[in-house]
Write an enzyme that holds these catalytic residues in place. Sequence first.
Site, short mmCIF file in Angstrom:
data_model
loop_
_atom_site.label_atom_id
_atom_site.label_comp_id
_atom_site.label_asym_id
_atom_site.label_seq_id
_atom_site.Cartn_x
_atom_site.Cartn_y
_atom_site.Cartn_z
N GLU A 51 1.11 -1.14 0.00
CA GLU A 51 0.05 0.11 0.06
C GLU A 51 1.00 1.31 -0.01
OE1 GLU A 51 -3.57 -1.61 2.84
OE2 GLU A 51 -2.71 0.15 3.20
N ASP A 62 -5.81 9.74 10.33
CA ASP A 62 -4.49 9.04 10.57
C ASP A 62 -4.11 9.62 11.88
OD1 ASP A 62 -3.43 7.21 8.33
OD2 ASP A 62 -3.76 8.91 7.10
N TYR A 177 -11.11 -4.51 3.54
CA TYR A 177 -10.24 -3.73 4.50
C TYR A 177 -11.22 -3.61 5.74
CZ TYR A 177 -6.28 -1.13 6.25
OH TYR A 177 -5.27 -0.45 7.26
#
Lengths: 276, 414
Positions: A51, A62, A177
Amino acid sequence: MTADRLAARFATCKEAGRAALVTFVTAGDPTVAATPAILDALVAGGADIIELGMPFTDPMADGPAIELANLRSLGSGTKTRDIFHLATTFRARHPHTPLVLMGYANPMLVRGSEWFAGQCRQAGVDGVICVDVPPEEDAEIGPALRAAGIHLIRLATPTTDAARLPAVLDGASGFLYHVAVAGITGKQQAAQAAVEQAVARLKAATDLPIAVGFGVRSAEQAAAIGRVADGVVVGSAIVDIIGSHGDAAAPFVQEFVASLRGALNANSPHYRETTA
Amino acid sequence: MTIKNSLRSQPDASGHFGSFGGRYVAETLMPLILELEKVYKAARQDPEFDAEFTQLLRTYVGRPNPLYYAQRLTEALRAGAPEGPNGQKKGAKIYLKREELNHTGAHKINNCIGQALLARRMGKKKVIAETGAGQHGVATATVAALFGMECKIFMGAKDVERQKPNVFRMKLLGAEVVPVVSGSQTLKDAMNDALRHWVSNVHDTFYIIGTAAGPHPYPELVRDFQSIIGREAREQILEIEGRLPDMLIAPVGGGSNAIGLFHPFLDDAEVKMIGVEAAGEGLQGKHAASLAGGASGILHGNRTYLLQDEDGQITEAHSISAGLDYPGIGPEHSWLHEIGRVEYMPITDDEALASFQKLAALEGIIPALESAHAIASAEKVAPTMDADQIIVVNLSGRGDKDIFTVADALGVEM
């Protein structure tokens, strides 16, 4: 798609009786010049799927580790054209390793979704994870990627309930995911029992491979998750190594990735047979 | 009138205002956003919700606040205006909608009360908010105290340093102020960290967004809560002048006070509107004018005009007014700009500073620097309009918070 590298890799791993190792780094961290060696170290260490993060000024999903990586990359002058150049040269060196771009909508879509999808195809990118485009806004990016034969990899989270899961799966491809914790990258660690329950629930709903990420930092954790999931995603722990070692990070990255891969291999019955 | 042709029926069912708005958030937040939408729809139909909201606005906020005829400002502008064809001096009558008289000194409290009521309906005991100058932080901390909720305010570390009095106010009100050290350490980074906290605490936390932006349904519900401004102004001007105004002017950062004033008038074609963007050092230099100097993009949950580079990286905004110092704008404003219903005018730091002083000297009102941008716009527009025309300016906040900034800009030591 000429060759579905993602499907092929998951199939190979399944045959080997282990989970795929999915590793994340930010493109251009610490510099564009240093990135190819780091990507090669991931592959040499045993990563199955790469990735490649597209840096963004405002990475609000994040945690501190990847946020800093984004800022290091942009601070050293990384441009979108550099990222596609990194992808193109990676594809030339590693014709069979799947490459997924991960990032935020604005840098991906600023020149239009067709432009972005076309660049992905030319560069040999296999899939895209766009953190802030949920299924409700699929029209922004989904149709262009599908037309270009690029997988749109969707995220399922602990808050994605049974009623919502079909919407997430509709249009998802490549793999699913599973975000193991309701939170940001690299922070808390999910309870193993919760991961197992979630993977079982997702497997009942889709044939797509399930990769689990967010908060996976050690070989032990990777091994535990690898026993139930089709893939294990490790990001922040690798990005931290790059943060500490900068331009000289590649050998340290390789060593750490090899330890993760070793732990996943140890799950495999075949592996035990051959080393017994 | 058909609802279909109304400009007041946006957004559509999926939260879009034309091509703007929408829900661009991480999957973890989607279920919560959908739940909020459901709860808000139900609340809007519930007369008890409206009764409690209205009651608090009256008894706690101090509404309705006055619509005040600024006679000395009007006359000062007329003195410098040209003569019209009838020989009479030009220069429209200027009215000020006195949002600065609200409890906590700005329009922000209207929205905070509405969202706190929604938080309570959803059973959330904790609220969070982002703040730039601290006005929305103070308003959120205020309602958290009022409702007995735990409160965390995310504020850029630079702003914490620049806005010490508001930081202390928030602490007095029982809030925890979290300094944000990431990125540029200002409002957009505070919003990033508020989103990061929210995504990690969705089960018990309500995010009180301070402006008419963010993922649907925030732009819609913030607008609805702020529309009390325009509804009151409409009623008041009809009572005073017996007709609608010719022009509305309001400052636009995210744009909640402006959309609150504009929305009830959107279908009145004879009412023109100006939203005032912060042009900072000028559009060629550092500024915060997303419409004049930006392009459509995706940030903080919505598609809207953003200050960004060719790669879609967000560029830093600048304005002397911390409340306008944001690289985006609410999506409904992007839409109103694109369809041409509202004109957006840039006003520089220097122009706002001059108007800040002018309003203080002529009317005895110290405006917030945000509101001073709107006054500066009125100063440009009023002399081009006839003397029997009417302008309503939204005086969105009071300027006490800005006296240090202004003193500094004027080279005065305090």
